[in-house]
Scaffold this motif. Structure first.
Motif, PDB file in Angstrom:
ATOM      1  N   UNK A   1     -24.314   1.894 124.131  1.00  0.00           N
ATOM      2  CA  UNK A   1     -23.872   1.527 124.119  1.00  0.00           C
ATOM      3  C   UNK A   1     -24.772   0.432 122.700  1.00  0.00           C
ATOM      4  N   UNK A   2     -23.674   0.273 121.667  1.00  0.00           N
ATOM      5  CA  UNK A   2     -24.344  -0.354 120.123  1.00  0.00           C
ATOM      6  C   UNK A   2     -23.162  -1.741 119.565  1.00  0.00           C
ATOM      7  N   UNK A   3     -24.295  -2.555 119.745  1.00  0.00           N
ATOM      8  CA  UNK A   3     -23.236  -3.477 119.291  1.00  0.00           C
ATOM      9  C   UNK A   3     -23.394  -4.351 117.849  1.00  0.00           C
ATOM     10  N   UNK A   4     -22.723  -4.369 116.832  1.00  0.00           N
ATOM     11  CA  UNK A   4     -22.708  -5.588 115.700  1.00  0.00           C
ATOM     12  C   UNK A   4     -23.806  -6.325 116.476  1.00  0.00           C
ATOM     13  N   UNK A   5     -24.396  -7.059 115.330  1.00  0.00           N
ATOM     14  CA  UNK A   5     -25.878  -8.449 116.284  1.00  0.00           C
ATOM     15  C   UNK A   5     -24.352  -9.791 116.267  1.00  0.00           C
ATOM     16  N   UNK A   6     -23.971 -10.191 115.538  1.00  0.00           N
ATOM     17  CA  UNK A   6     -23.030 -11.077 114.942  1.00  0.00           C
ATOM     18  C   UNK A   6     -22.053 -11.523 116.282  1.00  0.00           C
ATOM     19  N   UNK A   7     -21.862  -9.956 117.060  1.00  0.00           N
ATOM     20  CA  UNK A   7     -20.652  -9.763 117.750  1.00  0.00           C
ATOM     21  C   UNK A   7     -21.822  -9.856 119.055  1.00  0.00           C
ATOM     22  N   UNK A   8     -22.073  -9.622 119.528  1.00  0.00           N
ATOM     23  CA  UNK A   8     -22.913  -9.591 120.689  1.00  0.00           C
ATOM     24  C   UNK A   8     -23.849 -11.369 120.920  1.00  0.00           C
ATOM     25  N   UNK A   9     -23.812 -11.786 119.331  1.00  0.00           N
ATOM     26  CA  UNK A   9     -24.855 -13.579 120.232  1.00  0.00           C
ATOM     27  C   UNK A   9     -23.635 -13.900 120.401  1.00  0.00           C
ATOM     28  N   UNK A  10     -22.035 -14.035 119.971  1.00  0.00           N
ATOM     29  CA  UNK A  10     -21.289 -15.030 120.459  1.00  0.00           C
ATOM     30  C   UNK A  10     -20.922 -14.049 122.395  1.00  0.00           C
ATOM     31  N   UNK A  11     -21.377 -12.915 122.346  1.00  0.00           N
ATOM     32  CA  UNK A  11     -20.859 -12.556 123.799  1.00  0.00           C
ATOM     33  C   UNK A  11     -21.777 -13.580 124.814  1.00  0.00           C
ATOM     34  N   UNK A  12     -21.187 -14.650 125.914  1.00  0.00           N
ATOM     35  CA  UNK A  12     -21.877 -15.565 126.889  1.00  0.00           C
ATOM     36  C   UNK A  12     -22.628 -15.245 127.989  1.00  0.00           C
ATOM     37  N   UNK A  13     -23.058 -15.553 128.219  1.00  0.00           N
ATOM     38  CA  UNK A  13     -23.639 -14.738 129.504  1.00  0.00           C
ATOM     39  C   UNK A  13     -23.936 -13.094 129.457  1.00  0.00           C
ATOM     40  N   UNK A  14     -24.824 -12.450 128.925  1.00  0.00           N
ATOM     41  CA  UNK A  14     -24.453 -11.130 128.528  1.00  0.00           C
ATOM     42  C   UNK A  14     -25.417 -10.270 130.082  1.00  0.00           C
ATOM     43  N   UNK A  15     -25.655 -10.815 131.176  1.00  0.00           N
ATOM     44  CA  UNK A  15     -25.891 -10.241 132.302  1.00  0.00           C
ATOM     45  C   UNK A  15     -25.841 -10.923 133.614  1.00  0.00           C
ATOM     46  N   UNK A  16     -24.352 -11.433 133.276  1.00  0.00           N
ATOM     47  CA  UNK A  16     -23.539 -12.016 134.256  1.00  0.00           C
ATOM     48  C   UNK A  16     -23.942 -11.449 135.685  1.00  0.00           C
ATOM     49  N   UNK A  17     -23.276  -9.783 135.314  1.00  0.00           N
ATOM     50  CA  UNK A  17     -23.008  -8.704 136.600  1.00  0.00           C
ATOM     51  C   UNK A  17     -24.208  -8.071 136.802  1.00  0.00           C
ATOM     52  N   UNK A  18     -25.855  -9.156 136.131  1.00  0.00           N
ATOM     53  CA  UNK A  18     -27.230  -7.928 136.928  1.00  0.00           C
ATOM     54  C   UNK A  18     -26.746  -7.600 138.137  1.00  0.00           C
ATOM     55  N   UNK A  19     -26.256  -8.126 139.362  1.00  0.00           N
ATOM     56  CA  UNK A  19     -26.205  -7.544 140.458  1.00  0.00           C
ATOM     57  C   UNK A  19     -25.235  -6.766 140.544  1.00  0.00           C
ATOM     58  N   UNK A  20     -24.534  -5.717 139.638  1.00  0.00           N
ATOM     59  CA  UNK A  20     -23.721  -4.871 139.786  1.00  0.00           C
ATOM     60  C   UNK A  20     -24.350  -4.031 139.389  1.00  0.00           C
ATOM     61  N   UNK A  21     -25.482  -3.954 138.584  1.00  0.00           N
ATOM     62  CA  UNK A  21     -26.563  -2.860 138.132  1.00  0.00           C
ATOM     63  C   UNK A  21     -25.530  -2.101 136.258  1.00  0.00           C
ATOM     64  N   UNK A  22     -24.511  -3.416 136.364  1.00  0.00           N
ATOM     65  CA  UNK A  22     -23.659  -2.027 135.120  1.00  0.00           C
ATOM     66  C   UNK A  22     -23.712  -3.285 133.999  1.00  0.00           C
ATOM     67  N   UNK A  23     -24.621  -3.621 134.076  1.00  0.00           N
ATOM     68  CA  UNK A  23     -24.746  -4.617 132.908  1.00  0.00           C
ATOM     69  C   UNK A  23     -23.880  -4.753 130.836  1.00  0.00           C
ATOM     70  N   UNK A  24     -24.609  -2.828 130.948  1.00  0.00           N
ATOM     71  CA  UNK A  24     -23.911  -2.892 129.356  1.00  0.00           C
ATOM     72  C   UNK A  24     -22.260  -1.683 129.682  1.00  0.00           C
ATOM     73  N   UNK A  25     -21.965  -1.900 130.792  1.00  0.00           N
ATOM     74  CA  UNK A  25     -20.830  -1.466 131.150  1.00  0.00           C
ATOM     75  C   UNK A  25     -19.665  -2.328 130.912  1.00  0.00           C
ATOM     76  N   UNK A  26     -20.945  -3.968 131.569  1.00  0.00           N
ATOM     77  CA  UNK A  26     -19.541  -5.177 131.342  1.00  0.00           C
ATOM     78  C   UNK A  26     -19.372  -5.606 130.174  1.00  0.00           C
ATOM     79  N   UNK A  27     -20.586  -5.716 128.989  1.00  0.00           N
ATOM     80  CA  UNK A  27     -20.638  -5.966 127.917  1.00  0.00           C
ATOM     81  C   UNK A  27     -19.574  -5.189 127.290  1.00  0.00           C
ATOM     82  N   UNK A  28     -19.757  -4.162 127.122  1.00  0.00           N
ATOM     83  CA  UNK A  28     -18.742  -3.035 126.592  1.00  0.00           C
ATOM     84  C   UNK A  28     -16.839  -3.721 126.987  1.00  0.00           C
ATOM     85  N   UNK A  29     -16.904  -3.367 127.678  1.00  0.00           N
ATOM     86  CA  UNK A  29     -15.061  -3.659 128.248  1.00  0.00           C
ATOM     87  C   UNK A  29     -15.070  -4.858 127.869  1.00  0.00           C
ATOM     88  N   UNK A  30     -16.094  -5.977 127.951  1.00  0.00           N
ATOM     89  CA  UNK A  30     -15.494  -7.306 127.494  1.00  0.00           C
ATOM     90  C   UNK A  30     -15.479  -7.415 125.952  1.00  0.00           C
TER      91      UNK A  30
END
Length: 315
Positions: free
Chosen positions: A156-185
């Motif tokens: 994962x590499x994401x433009x900072x302004x795009x990342x900062x607009x992403x709400x609750x980046x760690x919303x699925x921490x219990x699935x242990x795939x936070x980075x995957x969820x961010x990419x898909x969203x």
């Protein structure tokens, strides 16, 4: 500042030092286009001393924060990324070494622009580990290029302004795939996705093996995330192809770990965690592979098992 390399870490001082050295010894580091930011999740080894030494050597270019008390490891991904000041934020394992001259090549990928830059970095999947830079047309093409390497932290590499607009980046921490969820969203939102399959990094093998349930994370959780987009942003055909890849190239061999190569805990609940396959004939046929692996493990060496694995992956 073009790039922030964001490293979440915990009790891996030796590996963290090697990772940092692999970056700061590259000629592109001296251009001042890159910084390293580290979130130390309350380490109890010499991690603090290692970080302090590099902060002194490279003031302003290497920065850190210490979490005390410790936070959820997947929240630490976000914490590391929040530290970055660069135009792009690259999530980086603390065991991920940069190959010689890779930083200069990586910075070149970023300059044309893209909300997401993904690097599968695969040595084992030549069918879809492309050796050039491609802008994906949609989520289906992204999945085709990256496959289950979307679960890897270092992709994962994401433009900072795009990342900062992403709400609750760690919303699925219990699935242990936070980075995957961010990419898909972000892909589902129509953000520009760049994929480059060149070998920029090398992961260090560490003695401690995974202490999690492979089928739970890489089947139930992973396909649970993909299913949110299947039939809409993600084509049904791409979803079904990914199921076959995951089962035939990864899931079987990691769950049925007869030599104890990958897992430090017993693997359980394979049937319950593989419900996504229960209507697929090839799932039941795959148990022929499992039987073959078990037989080899009872009577032959580990080297023979690896040979059998390669033959079975072609089937």
């Amino acid at each position: 500042m073009l790039l922030s390399i964001c490293i979440p870490t915990y009790n891996r001082a030796e590996y963290l030092q090697k990772t940092i050295e692999s970056i700061v010894t590259q000629s592109a580091w001296n251009t001042g286009n890159t910084e390293i930011v580290i979130s130390d999740n309350a380490s109890t080894d010499s991690t603090s001393a290692v970080i302090a030494g590099y902060e002194k050597r490279y003031p302003g270019l290497i920065r850190s924060i210490r979490q005390d008390p410790a936070i959820d490891p997947h929240d630490n991904f976000e914490a590391a990324m929040r530290l970055g000041h660069g135009e792009y934020l690259k999530l980086n394992n603390d065991t991920l070494l940069w190959s010689a001259n890779a930083l200069a090549e990586y910075l070149q990928i970023l300059r044309p622009g893209g909300a997401l830059v993904l690097t599968p970095n695969s040595r084992i999947a030549p069918a879809y580990a492309i050796q050039k830079t491609i802008q994906c047309q949609d989520m289906s093409e992204m999945l085709n290029m990256c496959s289950y390497f979307l679960t890897w932290i270092g992709i994962l590499c994401v433009r900072r302004d795009v990342f900062e607009k992403l709400s609750s980046p760690s919303r699925y921490r219990n699935r242990l795939l936070t980075q995957t969820d961010m990419i898909l969203r972000l892909a589902a939102a129509g953000e520009k996705v760049i994929v480059d399959g060149r070998l920029f990094f090398e992961s260090v093998t560490i003695p401690r093996r995974a202490a999690y349930q492979v089928a739970e994370i890489f089947c139930r959780n992973y396909f649970g995330l993909l299913s949110e987009y299947s039939g809409r942003e993600l084509s049904s055909a791409a979803f079904e192809l990914e199921k076959k890849r995951m089962l035939g190239e990864y899931l079987i061999y990691r769950h049925f770990d007869f030599y104890g190569e990958f897992n430090s805990v017993p693997q359980k609940n394979y049937w319950r965690n593989t419900q996504v396959y229960h209507r697929d004939w090839y799932f039941y046929a795959s148990f022929i592979k499992v039987a073959a692996l078990w037989t080899v493990s009872r009577f032959f060496s580990r080297e023979m098992l690896h040979r059998i694995k390669q033959l079975l992956k072609r089937w």
